[in-house]
Design an enzyme around this catalytic site. Structure first.
Site, PDB file in Angstrom:
ATOM      1  N   GLU A 232      -4.934  -1.029  -8.810  1.00  0.00           N
ATOM      2  CA  GLU A 232      -4.012   0.014  -9.274  1.00  0.00           C
ATOM      3  C   GLU A 232      -2.734  -0.694  -9.712  1.00  0.00           C
ATOM      4  OE1 GLU A 232      -4.786   4.075  -6.729  1.00  0.00           O
ATOM      5  OE2 GLU A 232      -3.788   2.473  -5.650  1.00  0.00           O
TER       6      GLU A 232
ATOM      7  N   SER B 229       0.831  -1.205   0.000  1.00  0.00           N
ATOM      8  CA  SER B 229       0.000   0.000   0.000  1.00  0.00           C
ATOM      9  C   SER B 229       0.863   1.252   0.000  1.00  0.00           C
ATOM     10  CB  SER B 229      -0.870   0.046   1.255  1.00  0.00           C
ATOM     11  OG  SER B 229      -1.613  -1.115   1.380  1.00  0.00           O
TER      12      SER B 229
ATOM     13  N   HIS C 159      -1.869  -3.246  -6.787  1.00  0.00           N
ATOM     14  CA  HIS C 159      -2.503  -2.840  -5.526  1.00  0.00           C
ATOM     15  C   HIS C 159      -3.994  -3.162  -5.575  1.00  0.00           C
ATOM     16  CE1 HIS C 159      -3.655   0.460  -2.483  1.00  0.00           C
ATOM     17  NE2 HIS C 159      -3.186  -0.577  -1.830  1.00  0.00           N
TER      18      HIS C 159
ATOM     19  N   ASN D 266      -5.450   5.970  -2.116  1.00  0.00           N
ATOM     20  CA  ASN D 266      -5.129   6.349  -0.731  1.00  0.00           C
ATOM     21  C   ASN D 266      -4.698   7.812  -0.623  1.00  0.00           C
ATOM     22  OD1 ASN D 266      -5.833   3.893   0.278  1.00  0.00           O
ATOM     23  ND2 ASN D 266      -3.759   3.070   0.339  1.00  0.00           N
TER      24      ASN D 266
END
Ligand code: NAD
Length: 283
Positions: free
Chosen positions: A152, A119, A140, A190
């Site tokens: 991702e 992450s 991801h 994120n």
């Protein structure tokens, strides 16, 4: 590059979801973990998840048996030596991932691609620890992997076009919608989601509204399926804090500073659902 055999490192929350999705899509999967208990739990979780699909008539008992038969488990990384694509989903720790990447680089076939589900760790840095930096990429996935459409795909500075194209193709083959992202702290989701949650915590700390009111406002006013504070309780307040720290350290920009209330709640051990208390309480 056509991938048939998929290696998964780490059988935790993400690893078992990744193994489940690939096995269901017809790929051979070898899932490895240092802990046999984690592997046993993962196979149980996958089996239970397939049972729910059978109940919803999205899978037959025969398809479940065939998918489970495509998953092998191992406590030794060497079991991944024939994999075409290896997806690392072990604990989020830079030194651990660098060690795993060096081991995988030694044991995997020269043409195999090594991906990380990290992450927050730089894909460029992980790639540089191998002798095949052009064949390293970030994949991801989002939690829960079998339900979330997005993956991702993170291109490190060294990732080749051929590696990207092959990983994009395999992502689509497991029913995911890939989005290409350059290696950068927090990637895309994120980078935006965590500051939004952080702002909700600032608002709560400043007494703008109660936690329930903030969540209600964002559900009704922004059409979010879940409020930012309830979402933070799901993610884990410690994980949210760790992501904010990655953004703050990575960009050196004060706009990413953590809300003081978040820091204090983590100090108190109020980590959200997993501890029974976060911005809301859970039985
Ligand atoms: P987890 O703690 O549930 O699972 C990690 C697993 O890795 C454990 O079973 C552990 O035994 C295993 N492990 C540790 N060292 C190992 C080694 N040397 N070899 C093999 N296995 C090893 O963690 P998780 O939530 O599944 O996260 C895994 C990765 O996915 C992390 O990089 C995390 O940042 C990322 N990620 C997590 C989420 C999420 O919502 N949980 C979402 C996207 C990405």
């Amino acid at each position: 590059m056509a991938f048939r055999k998929i290696g998964v490192v780490g059988a935790g929350t993400m690893g078992n979801g990744i193994a489940q999705a690939f096995a269901q899509a017809g790929f051979e999967v070898v899932m490895s973990d240092v802990a046999q208990a984690a592997l046993d739990r993962a196979v149980n979780t996958i089996s239970g998840s397939y049972d729910r699909l059978i109940k919803k008539e999205k899978m037959t008992a025969e398809q479940k048996a065939a998918a489970l038969a495509r998953i092998q488990t191992a406590t030794d990384l060497a079991a991944l030596k024939d994999s075409d694509l290896i997806i690392e989903a072990a604990t989020e720790n830079l030194d651990l991932k660098l060690k795993i990447f060096r081991q995988l680089d030694e044991l995997a076939r020269a043409d195999a691609v090594i991906a990380s589900n990290t992450s927050s760790i730089s894909i460029t840095k992980l790639a540089a620890s191998t002798k095949r930096p052009d064949k390293v990429i970030g994949m991801h996935f989002f939690n829960p992997v079998p339900l979330m459409a997005l993956v991702e795909l993170i291109r490190g500075l060294q990732t080749s076009d051929a590696t990207y194209a092959a990983v994009e193709e395999v992502s689509k083959a497991v029913g995911k919608s890939p989005v290409q992202v350059r290696n950068s702290p927090g990637f895309v989701v994120n980078r935006m989601l965590c500051p939004m949650i952080n702002e909700a915590i600032f608002a709560l700390g400043e007494g703008l509204a109660t936690a329930a009111q903030i969540d209600e406002a964002m559900k009704l006013g922004a059409n979010h399926p879940i409020g930012p504070l309830a979402l933070c309780d799901m993610i884990g307040l410690d994980v949210q804090l760790a992501v904010m720290n990655v953004l703050f350290d990575g960009f050196k920009d004060p706009k990413y500073r953590s809300a003081p209330l978040l820091v204090e709640m983590v100090e108190a051990g109020y980590l959200g659902r997993k501890t029974g208390r976060g911005f809301f309480t859970y039985a």
